[in-house]
Scaffold this motif. Structure first.
Motif, PDB file in Angstrom:
ATOM      1  N   VAL A  43       0.843  -1.202   0.000  1.00  0.00           N
ATOM      2  CA  VAL A  43       0.000   0.000   0.000  1.00  0.00           C
ATOM      3  C   VAL A  43       0.876   1.250   0.000  1.00  0.00           C
ATOM      4  CG1 VAL A  43      -1.807   1.254   1.225  1.00  0.00           C
ATOM      5  CG2 VAL A  43      -1.824  -1.242   1.217  1.00  0.00           C
ATOM      6  N   VAL A  44       1.966   1.204   0.783  1.00  0.00           N
ATOM      7  CA  VAL A  44       2.897   2.340   0.816  1.00  0.00           C
ATOM      8  C   VAL A  44       3.567   2.508  -0.545  1.00  0.00           C
ATOM      9  CG1 VAL A  44       4.967   3.280   1.905  1.00  0.00           C
ATOM     10  CG2 VAL A  44       3.293   2.037   3.287  1.00  0.00           C
ATOM     11  N   GLU A  45       3.966   1.382  -1.151  1.00  0.00           N
ATOM     12  CA  GLU A  45       4.575   1.439  -2.478  1.00  0.00           C
ATOM     13  C   GLU A  45       3.636   2.115  -3.472  1.00  0.00           C
ATOM     14  OE1 GLU A  45       5.553  -2.513  -3.603  1.00  0.00           O
ATOM     15  OE2 GLU A  45       6.951  -2.845  -1.933  1.00  0.00           O
ATOM     16  N   HIS A  46       2.376   1.728  -3.446  1.00  0.00           N
ATOM     17  CA  HIS A  46       1.382   2.290  -4.364  1.00  0.00           C
ATOM     18  C   HIS A  46       1.233   3.795  -4.149  1.00  0.00           C
ATOM     19  CE1 HIS A  46      -2.200   2.400  -6.904  1.00  0.00           C
ATOM     20  NE2 HIS A  46      -2.778   3.114  -5.954  1.00  0.00           N
ATOM     21  N   GLU A  47       1.217   4.210  -2.891  1.00  0.00           N
ATOM     22  CA  GLU A  47       1.067   5.634  -2.586  1.00  0.00           C
ATOM     23  C   GLU A  47       2.294   6.420  -3.052  1.00  0.00           C
ATOM     24  OE1 GLU A  47      -1.081   8.855  -1.438  1.00  0.00           O
ATOM     25  OE2 GLU A  47      -1.780   6.762  -1.294  1.00  0.00           O
ATOM     26  N   ALA A  48       3.479   5.873  -2.862  1.00  0.00           N
ATOM     27  CA  ALA A  48       4.702   6.556  -3.293  1.00  0.00           C
ATOM     28  C   ALA A  48       4.772   6.663  -4.814  1.00  0.00           C
ATOM     29  CB  ALA A  48       5.930   5.816  -2.754  1.00  0.00           C
ATOM     30  N   LEU A  49       4.331   5.618  -5.518  1.00  0.00           N
ATOM     31  CA  LEU A  49       4.366   5.621  -6.976  1.00  0.00           C
ATOM     32  C   LEU A  49       3.391   6.633  -7.572  1.00  0.00           C
ATOM     33  CD1 LEU A  49       4.655   1.788  -7.706  1.00  0.00           C
ATOM     34  CD2 LEU A  49       6.368   3.540  -8.214  1.00  0.00           C
TER      35      LEU A  49
ATOM     36  N   GLU B  22       7.262  12.102   1.190  1.00  0.00           N
ATOM     37  CA  GLU B  22       7.088  12.146   2.641  1.00  0.00           C
ATOM     38  C   GLU B  22       5.773  12.825   3.015  1.00  0.00           C
ATOM     39  OE1 GLU B  22       9.094  14.284   6.556  1.00  0.00           O
ATOM     40  OE2 GLU B  22      10.298  14.006   4.740  1.00  0.00           O
ATOM     41  N   GLY B  23       5.507  13.985   2.390  1.00  0.00           N
ATOM     42  CA  GLY B  23       4.262  14.699   2.676  1.00  0.00           C
ATOM     43  C   GLY B  23       3.038  13.900   2.293  1.00  0.00           C
ATOM     44  N   ARG B  24       3.125  13.183   1.174  1.00  0.00           N
ATOM     45  CA  ARG B  24       2.006  12.364   0.717  1.00  0.00           C
ATOM     46  C   ARG B  24       1.700  11.245   1.721  1.00  0.00           C
ATOM     47  NH1 ARG B  24      -0.373  11.079  -4.250  1.00  0.00           N
ATOM     48  NH2 ARG B  24       0.946  12.612  -5.312  1.00  0.00           N
ATOM     49  N   LEU B  25       2.755  10.612   2.237  1.00  0.00           N
ATOM     50  CA  LEU B  25       2.559   9.518   3.186  1.00  0.00           C
ATOM     51  C   LEU B  25       2.008  10.022   4.520  1.00  0.00           C
ATOM     52  CD1 LEU B  25       5.828   7.473   2.487  1.00  0.00           C
ATOM     53  CD2 LEU B  25       3.513   7.019   1.644  1.00  0.00           C
ATOM     54  N   ARG B  26       2.475  11.183   4.962  1.00  0.00           N
ATOM     55  CA  ARG B  26       1.955  11.754   6.214  1.00  0.00           C
ATOM     56  C   ARG B  26       0.480  12.113   6.081  1.00  0.00           C
ATOM     57  NH1 ARG B  26       5.622  13.538  10.123  1.00  0.00           N
ATOM     58  NH2 ARG B  26       7.830  13.430   9.514  1.00  0.00           N
ATOM     59  N   GLU B  27       0.108  12.591   4.901  1.00  0.00           N
ATOM     60  CA  GLU B  27      -1.297  12.958   4.681  1.00  0.00           C
ATOM     61  C   GLU B  27      -2.179  11.723   4.622  1.00  0.00           C
ATOM     62  OE1 GLU B  27      -4.025  15.453   1.430  1.00  0.00           O
ATOM     63  OE2 GLU B  27      -1.828  15.352   1.211  1.00  0.00           O
ATOM     64  N   ARG B  28      -1.676  10.663   4.015  1.00  0.00           N
ATOM     65  CA  ARG B  28      -2.460   9.429   3.885  1.00  0.00           C
ATOM     66  C   ARG B  28      -2.642   8.756   5.235  1.00  0.00           C
ATOM     67  NH1 ARG B  28      -3.209   4.993   0.302  1.00  0.00           N
ATOM     68  NH2 ARG B  28      -4.669   3.610   1.391  1.00  0.00           N
TER      69      ARG B  28
END
Length: 317
Positions: free
Chosen positions: A228-234, A279-285
């Motif tokens: 799920v993290v991989e998908h969000e980073a991509l 980093e910002g995207r993951l913190r928001e998710r």
């Protein structure tokens, strides 16, 4: 007596305000638990009923766990320092572990008393005031459970959630005592002893539930599925691949790290900006993520990952 905390304190961006809110909830609950324990123990002492005495010990353990919890919350409130670069959040988890230890200790005391009653059985005299005490304490405990569960969810607190489980078992214990009281009044002498043993089983069950949650945190069990993290980073433009995703910590203090691949010809400054955006995207998710480390690497064939056991990408180095 303030128990609930204001809504504006329920954010992961306000860790110190959050701990103050948890402390206020625990302080209010502590006073209620002590009142309930005193009422049960006094009646148990006067009547000689082992079941309500055991239930009183259970309630006293609730109060003791609140004290342990308050100590843990204030310790966890300290900001990161040179000796604790990841902060002091796990002190709260250790406090929850202390709650479980107190519960198991209480079980030993109750079983010792029950064994003595089994060796020297007698029929206890139950009066109407005993039922009044139980009904009143059950009402108080139901209120405490509702508050702690609600605030535990809003504050994402393991400590409040574990304490709610402990108090919830106290409600079931009090109901068992009430049944034993009714049976005793019909001359069933073993009902008091049977209720005490069942209360021990309830305490042990709740204790193992707390242990499961705290050991999950202390053993650094994975918190977010890597794929799920991989998908969000991509989803971030410029990221060619994400791999070596790791996460740990309690739900409100997750530490996350991963590797991303970018165009090998990209300037370092541009690659650095992509890392910050990821980093910002993951913190928001995931609002519970408090620390993110993004390793930016060139998208060379030698740097690419291979699928792991669950399909997540792994790479050496």
């Amino acid at each position: 007596m303030p128990i609930a905390a204001p809504d504006n304190l329920m954010t992961a961006d306000s860790p110190y305000l959050r701990r103050d809110a948890i402390a206020r909830v625990l302080g209010g609950v502590l006073l209620l638990n002590l009142a309930v324990a005193v009422a049960k123990l006094l009646y148990g002492y006067r009547s000689g009923a082992i079941s309500i005495t055991a239930d009183g010990v259970h309630s006293l353990l609730d109060g003791s766990s609140n004290v342990i919890g308050l100590i843990g919350v204030f310790a966890a409130r300290k900001p990161p320092d040179s000796n604790h670069p990841y902060g002091h959040r796990k002190y709260e988890t250790f406090a929850a572990l202390g709650v479980a230890a107190m519960m198991f200790f209480g079980c030993m005391e109750i079983l010792a008393t029950a064994l003595e009653r089994w060796r020297h059985p007698r029929l206890v005299a139950i009066t109407g005031s005993g039922f009044v005490v139980l009904i009143a304490t059950i009402a108080v405990n139901l209120f405490v459970v509702a508050i702690e569960r609600r605030e535990g969810r809003r504050l994402q607190s393991e400590l409040l959630a574990s304490d709610a489980a402990h108090t919830g078992s106290d409600v079931l214990a009090s109901l068992l005592v009430m049944v034993s009281f009714a049976a005793t009044r019909f001359g069933i002498s073993w009902a008091d002893l049977a209720a005490a043993v069942l209360i021990v089983a309830l305490i042990v069950r709740a204790g193992f539930g707390i242990l499961k949650g705290t050991m999950s945190t202390l053993s650094d069990e994975r918190r977010i599925e890597p794929k799920v993290v991989e998908h969000e980073a991509l989803a971030e433009p410029g990221v060619l691949e994400a791999h070596n995703v790791r996460s740990r910590g309690p739900d409100d203090d997750i530490h996350l790290d991963l590797h991303i691949l970018v165009d090998p010809g990209m300037r370092i400054a541009d690659a650095h900006r992509i890392g910050h955006r990821v980093e910002g995207r993951l913190r928001e998710r995931w609002p519970g993520v408090t620390d993110v480390i993004v390793h930016v690497e060139p998208g060379l064939e030698s740097e690419r990952g291979t699928p792991g056991e669950e399909g997540e990408l792994k790479a050496e180095g």
